[in-house]
Design a protein around this motif. Structure first.
Motif, PDB file in Angstrom:
ATOM      1  N   ILE A 137       0.829  -1.207   0.000  1.00  0.00           N
ATOM      2  CA  ILE A 137       0.000   0.000   0.000  1.00  0.00           C
ATOM      3  C   ILE A 137       0.861   1.255   0.000  1.00  0.00           C
ATOM      4  O   ILE A 137       0.588   2.210  -0.725  1.00  0.00           O
ATOM      5  N   SER A 138       1.944   1.242   0.801  1.00  0.00           N
ATOM      6  CA  SER A 138       2.816   2.423   0.869  1.00  0.00           C
ATOM      7  C   SER A 138       3.506   2.679  -0.469  1.00  0.00           C
ATOM      8  O   SER A 138       3.673   3.831  -0.887  1.00  0.00           O
ATOM      9  N   ASN A 139       3.883   1.600  -1.174  1.00  0.00           N
ATOM     10  CA  ASN A 139       4.486   1.740  -2.509  1.00  0.00           C
ATOM     11  C   ASN A 139       3.492   2.357  -3.481  1.00  0.00           C
ATOM     12  O   ASN A 139       3.839   3.224  -4.292  1.00  0.00           O
ATOM     13  N   TYR A 140       2.244   1.903  -3.383  1.00  0.00           N
ATOM     14  CA  TYR A 140       1.194   2.427  -4.263  1.00  0.00           C
ATOM     15  C   TYR A 140       0.931   3.902  -3.957  1.00  0.00           C
ATOM     16  O   TYR A 140       0.815   4.722  -4.872  1.00  0.00           O
ATOM     17  N   VAL A 141       0.872   4.262  -2.671  1.00  0.00           N
ATOM     18  CA  VAL A 141       0.630   5.653  -2.268  1.00  0.00           C
ATOM     19  C   VAL A 141       1.776   6.546  -2.716  1.00  0.00           C
ATOM     20  O   VAL A 141       1.569   7.667  -3.182  1.00  0.00           O
ATOM     21  N   SER A 142       3.026   6.023  -2.593  1.00  0.00           N
ATOM     22  CA  SER A 142       4.207   6.794  -3.017  1.00  0.00           C
ATOM     23  C   SER A 142       4.157   7.081  -4.512  1.00  0.00           C
ATOM     24  O   SER A 142       4.432   8.200  -4.952  1.00  0.00           O
ATOM     25  N   ARG A 143       3.784   6.053  -5.282  1.00  0.00           N
ATOM     26  CA  ARG A 143       3.650   6.241  -6.737  1.00  0.00           C
ATOM     27  C   ARG A 143       2.585   7.267  -7.049  1.00  0.00           C
ATOM     28  O   ARG A 143       2.734   8.106  -7.935  1.00  0.00           O
ATOM     29  N   PHE A 180      -7.013  12.277   0.002  1.00  0.00           N
ATOM     30  CA  PHE A 180      -7.372  11.293  -1.023  1.00  0.00           C
ATOM     31  C   PHE A 180      -8.308  10.195  -0.516  1.00  0.00           C
ATOM     32  O   PHE A 180      -9.257   9.823  -1.219  1.00  0.00           O
ATOM     33  N   PRO A 181      -8.089   9.624   0.700  1.00  0.00           N
ATOM     34  CA  PRO A 181      -9.016   8.573   1.170  1.00  0.00           C
ATOM     35  C   PRO A 181     -10.470   9.043   1.205  1.00  0.00           C
ATOM     36  O   PRO A 181     -11.366   8.314   0.753  1.00  0.00           O
ATOM     37  N   GLY A 182     -10.701  10.255   1.709  1.00  0.00           N
ATOM     38  CA  GLY A 182     -12.071  10.794   1.761  1.00  0.00           C
ATOM     39  C   GLY A 182     -12.657  10.996   0.378  1.00  0.00           C
ATOM     40  O   GLY A 182     -13.815  10.651   0.120  1.00  0.00           O
ATOM     41  N   ILE A 183     -11.832  11.536  -0.534  1.00  0.00           N
ATOM     42  CA  ILE A 183     -12.288  11.763  -1.913  1.00  0.00           C
ATOM     43  C   ILE A 183     -12.583  10.437  -2.605  1.00  0.00           C
ATOM     44  O   ILE A 183     -13.584  10.296  -3.313  1.00  0.00           O
ATOM     45  N   SER A 187     -16.167   9.211  -4.061  1.00  0.00           N
ATOM     46  CA  SER A 187     -16.362   8.858  -5.473  1.00  0.00           C
ATOM     47  C   SER A 187     -16.949   7.452  -5.590  1.00  0.00           C
ATOM     48  O   SER A 187     -17.783   7.183  -6.459  1.00  0.00           O
ATOM     49  N   TYR A 188     -16.523   6.558  -4.690  1.00  0.00           N
ATOM     50  CA  TYR A 188     -17.065   5.192  -4.685  1.00  0.00           C
ATOM     51  C   TYR A 188     -18.548   5.201  -4.311  1.00  0.00           C
ATOM     52  O   TYR A 188     -19.364   4.538  -4.966  1.00  0.00           O
ATOM     53  N   LEU A 245      -5.716  13.896  10.385  1.00  0.00           N
ATOM     54  CA  LEU A 245      -5.875  13.154   9.126  1.00  0.00           C
ATOM     55  C   LEU A 245      -7.196  12.392   9.108  1.00  0.00           C
ATOM     56  O   LEU A 245      -7.959  12.467   8.131  1.00  0.00           O
ATOM     57  N   LEU A 246      -7.472  11.667  10.181  1.00  0.00           N
ATOM     58  CA  LEU A 246      -8.716  10.899  10.273  1.00  0.00           C
ATOM     59  C   LEU A 246      -9.937  11.813  10.289  1.00  0.00           C
ATOM     60  O   LEU A 246     -10.932  11.556   9.614  1.00  0.00           O
ATOM     61  N   SER A 247      -9.845  12.903  11.057  1.00  0.00           N
ATOM     62  CA  SER A 247     -10.971  13.829  11.204  1.00  0.00           C
ATOM     63  C   SER A 247     -11.329  14.499   9.883  1.00  0.00           C
ATOM     64  O   SER A 247     -12.500  14.590   9.525  1.00  0.00           O
ATOM     65  N   VAL A 248     -10.299  14.958   9.164  1.00  0.00           N
ATOM     66  CA  VAL A 248     -10.533  15.640   7.878  1.00  0.00           C
ATOM     67  C   VAL A 248     -11.225  14.703   6.894  1.00  0.00           C
ATOM     68  O   VAL A 248     -12.214  15.063   6.255  1.00  0.00           O
ATOM     69  N   ASN A 249     -10.712  13.474   6.774  1.00  0.00           N
ATOM     70  CA  ASN A 249     -11.288  12.517   5.824  1.00  0.00           C
ATOM     71  C   ASN A 249     -12.691  12.084   6.220  1.00  0.00           C
ATOM     72  O   ASN A 249     -13.572  11.958   5.365  1.00  0.00           O
ATOM     73  N   CYS A 250     -12.911  11.871   7.528  1.00  0.00           N
ATOM     74  CA  CYS A 250     -14.257  11.500   7.995  1.00  0.00           C
ATOM     75  C   CYS A 250     -15.246  12.644   7.776  1.00  0.00           C
ATOM     76  O   CYS A 250     -16.406  12.411   7.422  1.00  0.00           O
TER      77      CYS A 250
END
Length: 316
Positions: A137-143, A180-183, A187-188, A245-250
């Motif tokens: 997951i971290s590799n994917y996020v870095s990309r 990005f997680p919230g967005i 979108s999903y 981070l959690l608060s903003v996305n939630c």
């Protein structure tokens, strides 16, 4: 005699479903600009044929479409998981719609079922690759962070008259990755909602009425979610990065829930006033492209908790 008549019909439906899925996936690969919107319709063939042919037929459609994708792209990684999650969305939506669950449960159970399946697949894949799931997951996020930085930089180069500081670009890119997680979740959820609306239209044309997905313009978020909005708004200002981070996305996700409620309010009054299609189309497009109108709709949804614009509890 009945079996010989049903069998060819099911085979035809399954082949039609596979072809539709492959067509949508092909559009996403060949025409990326149109593909931005095409991905939203990928669950629809699986959903439609899940309700028409049952679990077995839709399962074959899902597996066969993924198999064709893997053969032609020679890729068994995040892309396959991405397309697989969209196909699974259609399958699980069909499962929960068929059970006549409430709209909230249909969306929630579908999201968790897809998420759970993806986590299991990731775990199995990480074991075969001798990598931890966190590393994958971290590799994917870095990309993704590198790609987003490149996107902002290329946009700045395309419009040289707009002088943009490189530091500002990096900050914007970092902020985009943070939210990005919230967005992504929003979108999903939009895609799930859109497919429910589309299947509702398709079923109505065939004279099939499913009570749980009717009267969506009367939908209302649970009242207790307001306390979540208040609590998250306070937590954002606390000096703890993980909590922020959690608060903003939630909060982004909750605002989108109230956007759905606001759209339900707007749709309710369109129906009540028998508004012409051209006016509805124009206003919905305006809401989609104009942030000011989008925030106005969110406001309608949020304040509907107290004001009850549609007077739903007095409608009886």
């Amino acid at each position: 005699m009945t079996g010989t008549l049903i069998q060819p019909a099911i085979i035809k439906d399954v082949l039609s479903g596979i072809l539709l899925c492959i067509l949508i996936i092909s559009v996403m690969y060949v025409m990326p600009l149109i593909g931005i919107f095409a991905w939203m319709f990928l669950p629809l063939p699986v959903l439609f044929y899940r309700l028409k042919t049952g679990r077995n037929g839709s399962g074959i459609i899902m597996v066969a479409s993924l198999a064709v994708l893997i053969v032609f792209t020679n890729n068994v990684a995040f892309n396959t998981l991405y397309f697989g999650s969209l196909l699974m969305t259609g399958f699980f939506l069909g499962e929960f719609i068929e059970k006549h669950l409430s709209i909230e449960k249909i969306m929630l159970y579908t999201s968790f079922a897809v998420l759970g399946t993806c986590i299991v697949v990731l775990l199995i894949y990480s074991l075969t690759q001798a990598q931890g799931i966190e590393q994958l997951i971290s590799n994917y996020v870095s990309r993704y962070q590198v790609l987003s930085t490149q996107l902002f930089s290329e946009s700045a180069q395309l419009y040289p008259e707009i002088k943009v500081d490189q530091q500002m670009l990096e900050k914007a890119s970092s902020l985009f990755v943070v939210i990005f997680p919230g967005i992504f979740i929003n979108s999903y959820l939009t895609m799930v909602w859109l497919n429910i609306l589309l299947i509702k239209k398709l079923l109505l044309k065939k004279g099939i009425l499913i009570k749980s997905i009717e009267n969506l313009n009367q939908w209302k978020a649970p009242d207790y979610l307001v306390f979540g909005v208040i609590a998250l708004s306070v937590l954002i200002f606390l000096p703890v990065d993980v909590l922020k981070l959690l608060s903003v996305n939630c909060l982004i996700i909750l605002m989108f829930v109230y956007f759905f409620q606001g759209i339900a309010v707007v749709s309710f009054f369109f129906q009540k006033k028998n508004a012409p299609f051209a006016l509805k189309f124009f206003l919905y497009i305006l809401i989609a492209i104009q942030p000011l109108f989008m925030f106005l709709v969110i406001g309608f949804g949020l304040f509907d908790t107290w004001i009850n614009f549609r007077k739903l509890d007095t409608a009886t």
